[in-house]
Design a protein around this motif. Structure first.
Motif, PDB file in Angstrom:
ATOM      1  N   LYS A  41     149.026  29.696 104.351  1.00 16.88           N
ATOM      2  CA  LYS A  41     147.654  29.282 104.630  1.00 16.88           C
ATOM      3  C   LYS A  41     146.759  29.832 103.529  1.00 16.88           C
ATOM      4  O   LYS A  41     146.307  30.975 103.582  1.00 16.88           O
ATOM      5  CB  LYS A  41     147.215  29.802 106.008  1.00 16.88           C
ATOM      6  CG  LYS A  41     148.054  29.244 107.162  1.00 16.88           C
ATOM      7  CD  LYS A  41     147.636  29.883 108.475  1.00 16.88           C
ATOM      8  CE  LYS A  41     148.501  29.364 109.623  1.00 16.88           C
ATOM      9  NZ  LYS A  41     148.156  30.019 110.911  1.00 16.88           N
ATOM     10  N   GLU A  42     146.536  29.032 102.509  1.00 18.06           N
ATOM     11  CA  GLU A  42     145.724  29.474 101.377  1.00 18.06           C
ATOM     12  C   GLU A  42     144.238  29.474 101.751  1.00 18.06           C
ATOM     13  O   GLU A  42     143.777  28.629 102.517  1.00 18.06           O
ATOM     14  CB  GLU A  42     145.947  28.537 100.179  1.00 18.06           C
ATOM     15  CG  GLU A  42     147.373  28.500  99.675  1.00 18.06           C
ATOM     16  CD  GLU A  42     147.730  29.729  98.878  1.00 18.06           C
ATOM     17  OE1 GLU A  42     146.871  30.584  98.687  1.00 18.06           O
ATOM     18  OE2 GLU A  42     148.884  29.808  98.441  1.00 18.06           O
ATOM     19  N   HIS A  43     143.512  30.434 101.227  1.00 24.16           N
ATOM     20  CA  HIS A  43     142.071  30.519 101.453  1.00 24.16           C
ATOM     21  C   HIS A  43     141.397  30.070 100.159  1.00 24.16           C
ATOM     22  O   HIS A  43     141.335  30.808  99.189  1.00 24.16           O
ATOM     23  CB  HIS A  43     141.688  31.945 101.828  1.00 24.16           C
ATOM     24  CG  HIS A  43     142.383  32.391 103.084  1.00 24.16           C
ATOM     25  ND1 HIS A  43     141.875  32.162 104.325  1.00 24.16           N
ATOM     26  CD2 HIS A  43     143.580  32.996 103.269  1.00 24.16           C
ATOM     27  CE1 HIS A  43     142.705  32.627 105.242  1.00 24.16           C
ATOM     28  NE2 HIS A  43     143.750  33.146 104.624  1.00 24.16           N
ATOM     29  N   LEU A  44     140.890  28.843 100.166  1.00 26.20           N
ATOM     30  CA  LEU A  44     140.516  28.217  98.914  1.00 26.20           C
ATOM     31  C   LEU A  44     139.021  27.929  98.824  1.00 26.20           C
ATOM     32  O   LEU A  44     138.605  26.803  98.563  1.00 26.20           O
ATOM     33  CB  LEU A  44     141.315  26.916  98.730  1.00 26.20           C
ATOM     34  CG  LEU A  44     142.840  27.091  98.729  1.00 26.20           C
ATOM     35  CD1 LEU A  44     143.516  25.742  98.547  1.00 26.20           C
ATOM     36  CD2 LEU A  44     143.276  28.031  97.633  1.00 26.20           C
ATOM     37  N   GLU A  45     138.171  28.939  99.064  1.00 25.19           N
ATOM     38  CA  GLU A  45     136.768  28.772  98.795  1.00 25.19           C
ATOM     39  C   GLU A  45     136.607  28.441  97.311  1.00 25.19           C
ATOM     40  O   GLU A  45     137.388  28.878  96.475  1.00 25.19           O
ATOM     41  CB  GLU A  45     135.994  30.050  99.129  1.00 25.19           C
ATOM     42  CG  GLU A  45     135.934  30.370 100.615  1.00 25.19           C
ATOM     43  CD  GLU A  45     137.049  31.304 101.050  1.00 25.19           C
ATOM     44  OE1 GLU A  45     138.128  31.263 100.405  1.00 25.19           O
ATOM     45  OE2 GLU A  45     136.860  32.048 102.024  1.00 25.19           O
ATOM     46  N   ARG A  54     142.015  34.178  95.943  1.00 28.92           N
ATOM     47  CA  ARG A  54     142.465  33.260  96.995  1.00 28.92           C
ATOM     48  C   ARG A  54     143.252  34.045  98.048  1.00 28.92           C
ATOM     49  O   ARG A  54     143.444  33.578  99.167  1.00 28.92           O
ATOM     50  CB  ARG A  54     143.316  32.143  96.400  1.00 28.92           C
ATOM     51  CG  ARG A  54     144.673  32.577  95.877  1.00 28.92           C
ATOM     52  CD  ARG A  54     145.350  31.497  95.046  1.00 28.92           C
ATOM     53  NE  ARG A  54     145.509  30.266  95.781  1.00 28.92           N
ATOM     54  CZ  ARG A  54     145.889  29.102  95.223  1.00 28.92           C
ATOM     55  NH1 ARG A  54     146.107  29.052  93.924  1.00 28.92           N
ATOM     56  NH2 ARG A  54     146.037  28.035  95.945  1.00 28.92           N
ATOM     57  N   TYR A  55     143.721  35.216  97.657  1.00 29.22           N
ATOM     58  CA  TYR A  55     144.440  36.103  98.582  1.00 29.22           C
ATOM     59  C   TYR A  55     143.543  37.264  99.027  1.00 29.22           C
ATOM     60  O   TYR A  55     144.032  38.358  99.320  1.00 29.22           O
ATOM     61  CB  TYR A  55     145.691  36.653  97.916  1.00 29.22           C
ATOM     62  CG  TYR A  55     146.575  35.589  97.314  1.00 29.22           C
ATOM     63  CD1 TYR A  55     147.272  34.694  98.120  1.00 29.22           C
ATOM     64  CD2 TYR A  55     146.699  35.459  95.937  1.00 29.22           C
ATOM     65  CE1 TYR A  55     148.077  33.706  97.572  1.00 29.22           C
ATOM     66  CE2 TYR A  55     147.508  34.474  95.379  1.00 29.22           C
ATOM     67  CZ  TYR A  55     148.182  33.602  96.196  1.00 29.22           C
ATOM     68  OH  TYR A  55     148.976  32.628  95.654  1.00 29.22           O
ATOM     69  N   SER A  56     142.251  37.040  99.102  1.00 29.18           N
ATOM     70  CA  SER A  56     141.306  38.127  99.359  1.00 29.18           C
ATOM     71  C   SER A  56     141.546  38.829 100.684  1.00 29.18           C
ATOM     72  O   SER A  56     141.288  40.030 100.814  1.00 29.18           O
ATOM     73  CB  SER A  56     139.862  37.620  99.298  1.00 29.18           C
ATOM     74  OG  SER A  56     139.652  36.609 100.274  1.00 29.18           O
ATOM     75  N   LEU A  70     135.592  38.352  87.475  1.00 28.22           N
ATOM     76  CA  LEU A  70     135.382  37.538  86.278  1.00 28.22           C
ATOM     77  C   LEU A  70     136.380  36.377  86.261  1.00 28.22           C
ATOM     78  O   LEU A  70     136.697  35.842  85.222  1.00 28.22           O
ATOM     79  CB  LEU A  70     135.533  38.397  85.017  1.00 28.22           C
ATOM     80  CG  LEU A  70     134.457  39.473  84.813  1.00 28.22           C
ATOM     81  CD1 LEU A  70     134.853  40.423  83.684  1.00 28.22           C
ATOM     82  CD2 LEU A  70     133.102  38.835  84.513  1.00 28.22           C
ATOM     83  N   TYR A  71     136.880  36.013  87.441  1.00 26.98           N
ATOM     84  CA  TYR A  71     137.868  34.940  87.619  1.00 26.98           C
ATOM     85  C   TYR A  71     139.225  35.323  87.039  1.00 26.98           C
ATOM     86  O   TYR A  71     139.818  34.617  86.234  1.00 26.98           O
ATOM     87  CB  TYR A  71     137.343  33.614  87.041  1.00 26.98           C
ATOM     88  CG  TYR A  71     136.133  33.109  87.786  1.00 26.98           C
ATOM     89  CD1 TYR A  71     136.275  32.258  88.871  1.00 26.98           C
ATOM     90  CD2 TYR A  71     134.851  33.522  87.428  1.00 26.98           C
ATOM     91  CE1 TYR A  71     135.163  31.825  89.587  1.00 26.98           C
ATOM     92  CE2 TYR A  71     133.741  33.096  88.127  1.00 26.98           C
ATOM     93  CZ  TYR A  71     133.901  32.247  89.217  1.00 26.98           C
ATOM     94  OH  TYR A  71     132.810  31.820  89.933  1.00 26.98           O
ATOM     95  N   GLU A  72     139.702  36.480  87.497  1.00 26.81           N
ATOM     96  CA  GLU A  72     141.000  36.997  87.082  1.00 26.81           C
ATOM     97  C   GLU A  72     142.104  36.413  87.962  1.00 26.81           C
ATOM     98  O   GLU A  72     141.871  35.987  89.093  1.00 26.81           O
ATOM     99  CB  GLU A  72     141.015  38.528  87.168  1.00 26.81           C
ATOM    100  CG  GLU A  72     140.555  39.086  88.499  1.00 26.81           C
ATOM    101  CD  GLU A  72     139.078  38.899  88.775  1.00 26.81           C
ATOM    102  OE1 GLU A  72     138.735  38.613  89.930  1.00 26.81           O
ATOM    103  OE2 GLU A  72     138.286  39.016  87.808  1.00 26.81           O
TER     104      GLU A  72
END
Length: 409
Positions: A41-45, A54-56, A70-72
């Motif tokens: 179940k990916e969290h794709l805000e 995405r794995y926050s 910084l979008y790492e």
């Protein structure tokens, strides 16, 4: 979520603490099984789609407002065709996980993004980081993004490109005489005396180290659940190897479709600084600090003086994964740098290419099954250390007269 000592299993609430009060052991972020959500179940805000965030909900930040990003992460996985042909690795699969495309050019951005976010969450306004270059650049960049002051300690031998990058982000830089362990010791003293959050990228900051498991999560996603037989990882003290190990462990718990499989993790060090490889090859359980480091791979030139326990823990994880450790010469690293750039179009610094050098070495020894699935982690960008490339033979020619061009052709 809590902190747990890997040595004595003592637990602590999630506070800013760097080692076990009971035995001085390494601390890691520990999640109860009920906290491990289904990674299918990916969290794709929108602001997390192509990043590690995405794995926050599997990371240690309690409030998304504290995330400094910084979008790492979300780095590409390249399938090799040309180079595996060069090695006669025709039946196998060879992949390169390209961490050079992270915001400051190395995998350290994953670790530092979480460490700085946690520093913000705990209310720190200044951080300190011991670094051989990449972690310092990362810490300086994320500190700048967050408005936190940064003090970076690095060896005086640090490649100038890395020092310039750190300075560009506005950090205070202290260049320390001697090897990396000297910088580590002074950073630790500064942290303790002046209450600075220490984001050094050994095992010292458990929240940062925890973020490195996202490499495994991404590999699992990119390979559609197929597990590599071997993953080659450049290691100094070894937190990246620990992150990959932890990530696959959590995947087993949350997905269940991997069964009991775990990739064999291969730690790669430079011959000029190989304390973990030395212990592995001599069947020792405890890693002994190295003497004087001597290698072009500055990112893994870590003698582990004063924190040998980091190497010992990494050694344990290598053996637990049924993997191994291998050292490579500077010449083997240089060849891997050339091969990566000229066969695969990936521009890597010496440390970043060490994984490929290790794979080639074991492959030529017949230690890798020719039908295996192999992933090499390419950890740092070639722009980080240009001197080695400048000294290599290349195709540069000077044309001083247009008639010379005809003669050349």
């Amino acid at each position: 979520m809590k902190l747990k000592c890997v040595n004595c299993a003592e637990t602590y609430p999630p506070i800013m603490i760097y080692s076990c009060n009971k035995c001085d052991g390494i601390l890691e972020v520990f999640y109860e099984k009920k906290d491990l959500n289904d990674l299918n179940k990916e969290h794709l805000e929108m602001n997390k789609v192509n990043t590690m965030w995405r794995y926050s909900d599997r990371l240690s930040i309690g409030d998304d407002d504290n995330i400094i990003s910084l979008y790492e992460g979300g780095t590409p996985l390249h399938f090799s065709k040309r180079y595996k042909s060069e090695l006669n690795f025709f039946k196998g699969e060879l992949y390169f996980k390209d961490e050079t495309v992270n915001p400051t050019g190395s995998f350290k951005d994953r670790l530092v993004s979480v460490a700085i976010s946690k520093a913000k969450e705990f209310g720190y306004n200044k951080i300190v980081c011991a670094s051989s270059g990449n972690a310092g650049a990362s810490a300086a960049a994320y500190a700048a993004k967050s408005g936190i002051d940064a003090v970076i300690l690095a060896p005086q031998s640090t490649p100038k490109e890395k020092v310039i990058q750190i300075l560009a982000y506005g950090a205070t830089v202290l260049l320390v005489k001697g090897h990396y362990s000297n910088s580590y010791k002074l950073a630790k003293e500064l942290s303790e005396r002046h209450n600075l959050c220490n984001v050094s990228t050994t095992y010292l900051n458990p929240y940062g180290t925890d973020a490195l498991k996202t490499v495994a999560f991404e590999l699992n996603n990119q390979l559609k659940g197929e597990v590599p037989d071997y993953i080659f990882i450049p290691i100094g003290s070894g937190p990246l190897l620990k992150g990959v190990y932890q990530g696959y462990n959590e995947l087993v718990q949350s997905l269940g479709n991997i069964g009991a499989t775990m990739p064999k993790l291969i730690g790669v060090q430079a011959e000029g600084c190989a304390p973990i490889v030395s212990a592995f090859e001599n069947n020792k359980e405890v890693v002994t600090a190295w003497g004087e480091s001597n290698t072009i791979a500055s990112g893994i030139s870590d003698p582990l003086i004063g924190y040998e326990k980091d190497g010992t823990y990494t050694l344990k994880l290598i053996r637990d994964s049924k993997g191994s450790a291998v050292s490579v010469t500077d010449e083997e690293i240089k060849k891997a740098m050339r091969d990566l750039s000229q066969f695969e179009g990936i521009f890597a610094e010496p440390t970043g290419a060490a994984s490929l050098a290790g794979f080639r070495k074991l492959c030529e020894k017949g230690a890798i099954n020719s039908s295996s699935r192999v992933a090499c982690l390419i950890t740092g960008h070639g722009f980080k250390d240009m001197k080695i490339y400048q000294e290599m033979e290349n195709g540069l020619h000077y044309i001083n007269d247009i008639s010379d061009l005809n003669a050349f052709l």
